[in-house]
Write a protein that holds these residues in place. Structure first.
Motif, PDB file in Angstrom:
ATOM      1  N   GLY A 193       5.648 -52.851 -14.099  1.00 46.43           N
ATOM      2  CA  GLY A 193       6.869 -52.369 -13.472  1.00 46.43           C
ATOM      3  C   GLY A 193       7.019 -50.861 -13.559  1.00 46.43           C
ATOM      4  O   GLY A 193       7.082 -50.166 -12.539  1.00 46.43           O
ATOM      5  N   MET A 194       7.053 -50.337 -14.802  1.00 49.05           N
ATOM      6  CA  MET A 194       7.339 -48.912 -14.985  1.00 49.05           C
ATOM      7  C   MET A 194       6.114 -48.031 -14.783  1.00 49.05           C
ATOM      8  O   MET A 194       6.224 -46.921 -14.268  1.00 49.05           O
ATOM      9  CB  MET A 194       7.916 -48.678 -16.385  1.00 49.05           C
ATOM     10  CG  MET A 194       9.299 -49.251 -16.568  1.00 49.05           C
ATOM     11  SD  MET A 194      10.449 -48.744 -15.267  1.00 49.05           S
ATOM     12  CE  MET A 194      10.306 -46.961 -15.365  1.00 49.05           C
ATOM     13  N   PHE A 207       6.885 -48.315 -10.546  1.00 45.79           N
ATOM     14  CA  PHE A 207       7.957 -47.318 -10.534  1.00 45.79           C
ATOM     15  C   PHE A 207       7.585 -46.045  -9.758  1.00 45.79           C
ATOM     16  O   PHE A 207       8.377 -45.593  -8.911  1.00 45.79           O
ATOM     17  CB  PHE A 207       8.362 -46.980 -11.968  1.00 45.79           C
ATOM     18  CG  PHE A 207       9.283 -45.805 -12.083  1.00 45.79           C
ATOM     19  CD1 PHE A 207      10.611 -45.899 -11.697  1.00 45.79           C
ATOM     20  CD2 PHE A 207       8.824 -44.594 -12.562  1.00 45.79           C
ATOM     21  CE1 PHE A 207      11.459 -44.807 -11.789  1.00 45.79           C
ATOM     22  CE2 PHE A 207       9.662 -43.497 -12.664  1.00 45.79           C
ATOM     23  CZ  PHE A 207      10.980 -43.599 -12.274  1.00 45.79           C
ATOM     24  N   ILE A 224       9.573 -44.707  -6.390  1.00 43.29           N
ATOM     25  CA  ILE A 224      10.164 -43.373  -6.297  1.00 43.29           C
ATOM     26  C   ILE A 224       9.682 -42.651  -5.046  1.00 43.29           C
ATOM     27  O   ILE A 224      10.466 -42.026  -4.309  1.00 43.29           O
ATOM     28  CB  ILE A 224       9.826 -42.558  -7.561  1.00 43.29           C
ATOM     29  CG1 ILE A 224      10.604 -43.100  -8.771  1.00 43.29           C
ATOM     30  CG2 ILE A 224      10.137 -41.073  -7.356  1.00 43.29           C
ATOM     31  CD1 ILE A 224      12.099 -42.968  -8.645  1.00 43.29           C
ATOM     32  N   ILE A 229      14.553 -38.066 -11.527  1.00 47.60           N
ATOM     33  CA  ILE A 229      14.071 -38.913 -12.613  1.00 47.60           C
ATOM     34  C   ILE A 229      14.531 -38.366 -13.963  1.00 47.60           C
ATOM     35  O   ILE A 229      15.001 -39.101 -14.836  1.00 47.60           O
ATOM     36  CB  ILE A 229      12.535 -39.016 -12.564  1.00 47.60           C
ATOM     37  CG1 ILE A 229      12.084 -39.656 -11.248  1.00 47.60           C
ATOM     38  CG2 ILE A 229      12.003 -39.804 -13.745  1.00 47.60           C
ATOM     39  CD1 ILE A 229      10.586 -39.601 -11.028  1.00 47.60           C
ATOM     40  N   ALA A 243      12.237 -47.787 -20.066  1.00 46.48           N
ATOM     41  CA  ALA A 243      12.062 -47.089 -18.792  1.00 46.48           C
ATOM     42  C   ALA A 243      12.400 -45.614 -18.930  1.00 46.48           C
ATOM     43  O   ALA A 243      11.684 -44.742 -18.413  1.00 46.48           O
ATOM     44  CB  ALA A 243      12.934 -47.734 -17.720  1.00 46.48           C
ATOM     45  N   PHE A 250       9.597 -42.168 -18.383  1.00 48.43           N
ATOM     46  CA  PHE A 250       9.674 -41.179 -17.312  1.00 48.43           C
ATOM     47  C   PHE A 250       8.791 -39.969 -17.595  1.00 48.43           C
ATOM     48  O   PHE A 250       8.027 -39.522 -16.742  1.00 48.43           O
ATOM     49  CB  PHE A 250      11.126 -40.727 -17.106  1.00 48.43           C
ATOM     50  CG  PHE A 250      12.009 -41.793 -16.529  1.00 48.43           C
ATOM     51  CD1 PHE A 250      11.490 -42.829 -15.784  1.00 48.43           C
ATOM     52  CD2 PHE A 250      13.381 -41.772 -16.748  1.00 48.43           C
ATOM     53  CE1 PHE A 250      12.294 -43.816 -15.254  1.00 48.43           C
ATOM     54  CE2 PHE A 250      14.202 -42.749 -16.223  1.00 48.43           C
ATOM     55  CZ  PHE A 250      13.658 -43.781 -15.480  1.00 48.43           C
TER      56      PHE A 250
END
Length: 393
Positions: free
Chosen positions: A76-77, A81, A85, A119, A277, A281
């Protein structure tokens, strides 16, 4: 215990490195290994904080954190992700975003870099709220008392952490965001974007943390009621056994100490995922300094995320946070530092080595302080023991 807890991380490491070599040769092996070290060094404080929350959950939800939670963290991340984005900021559909990531890696890197202000604002505000709520809480154990004691008194003011976080967001929006760093070294005004993303991060924290706290409090109330009912049942059975002159064969009980379950555990798990999450970043953005290949990035950061998850579970099962009581303090100070770094990085480029070293130094300092505290307590206990009685002829 060590091998049992980290066995999946070791297995995923072997699989990930093999896939990297098959995908892009032996050069990919070094790139994936560097990304693993990057992710672990940037997220060690994440493991400590997660451990403090995870120990509240029961065994079932701890397994969910280590299985489904890992899938969310890795695929997912670390994989989906960045693509999401790019799709949002560039106005692309998911298929075109994936095609861009695989075929035009330079353009993909540019779009992700240009999305960094949004972000950073979202993640920075979420992490800042975690730090502020921790530092404003009155705690029995305090590490840096000259800081924590007066801040705990200030924390009695309602919504102080939220107000302070909004002030930080406003200052960031009209300073760093006004000259946000973009791909190629240019600067643009991103004040509106940063303000919107920061508020989204703040609202996300308030909603998830609020729901988790609500259901946790409700579960504690139910446990207290069960405990009182169990005590009444035990008293009645003891009285009946006394009258009948038979042993008491059944006693009541409660779930106290079993760990959070149900809705409280679900929202605590959700809180952990959003926290992870926010920590990921800076790792995702920093990984572009090493490679802009989305496959290698997902492999390296995914392996690192596996080690962070396994380390979290290891800290819980070993009771490390109970033995070294200042570790949680050091991790939250590292969170506060990371939140500030994310906000500043909207305008200025900050090397990931600096980010990683800040967290390592703060956690190392808190660990050494915990060791010194344990030694002092041990000496105090030895000094308070009564002397052995002498023999009298």
């Amino acid at each position: 215990m060590l091998l049992k807890t980290f066995r999946w991380a070791f297995a995923f490491t072997a699989l990930g490195l093999a896939l990297g070599v098959l995908y892009d040769g032996w050069t990919a092996l070094g790139i994936v290994a560097i990304l693993v070290v990057l992710e672990v060094s940037l997220s060690f404080d994440n493991a400590v904080v997660n451990a403090g929350i995870l120990k509240k959950l029961n065994a079932f939800w701890q397994r969910i954190f280590l299985t489904i939670g890992v899938l969310i963290a890795v695929f997912g991340m670390r994989l989906a992700f960045p693509v999401v984005i790019v799709a949002i900021t560039a106005g692309l559909n998911p298929y075109d975003a994936v095609h861009l990531a695989l075929t035009d890696k330079d353009r993909y890197q540019q779009l992700v870099t240009d999305a960094h202000p949004a972000i950073a604002a979202f993640g920075g505000m979420f992490l800042l709220m975690i730090f502020l709520d921790f530092i404003f809480e009155d705690r029995d154990i305090q590490w840096l008392r000259w800081i924590e004691r007066p801040l705990a008194r200030l924390g009695k003011v309602d919504m102080l952490s939220t107000c302070l976080a909004l002030v930080v967001l406003l200052v960031t929006s009209f300073t760093f965001a006004a000259h946000a760093h973009q791909h190629g070294g240019t600067h643009v005004d991103k004040a509106q974007t940063v303000l919107f993303s920061g508020i989204a991060g703040l609202v996300t924290y308030l909603v998830v943390d609020g729901l988790s706290g609500f259901f946790e409090n409700r579960l504690e109330e139910e446990e207290e009621e069960e405990k009182r009912a169990g005590q009444g049942e035990r008293a009645e059975q003891e009285e009946r056994a006394e009258l009948e002159k038979t042993p008491n064969a059944r006693t009541g009980g409660s779930r106290t100490g079993v760990g959070l379950a149900g809705q409280a555990a679900f929202f605590t798990f959700l809180y952990l995922e959003v926290l992870d999450a926010s920590f990921s970043f800076d790792g995702v953005i920093g990984a572009f300094a090493i490679t802009n290949d989305i496959v290698l990035m997902a492999l390296g950061l995914g392996i690192g995320a596996m080690y962070v998850r396994s380390l979290t579970v290891y800290l819980v099962r070993q009771g490390t946070l109970d033995d070294y009581v200042y570790l949680e303090h050091g991790a939250h100070y590292a969170i506060g530092a990371l939140a500030v770094i994310l906000m500043v990085s909207i305008q200025y480029q900050i090397n990931d080595v600096v980010t990683g070293l800040v967290g390592v130094v703060l956690i190392g300092w808190s660990f050494w302080s915990s060791v010194r505290r344990n030694r002092a307590l041990a000496r105090a206990e030895q000094g308070s023991e009564p002397a052995a009685p002498s023999r009298v002829p």
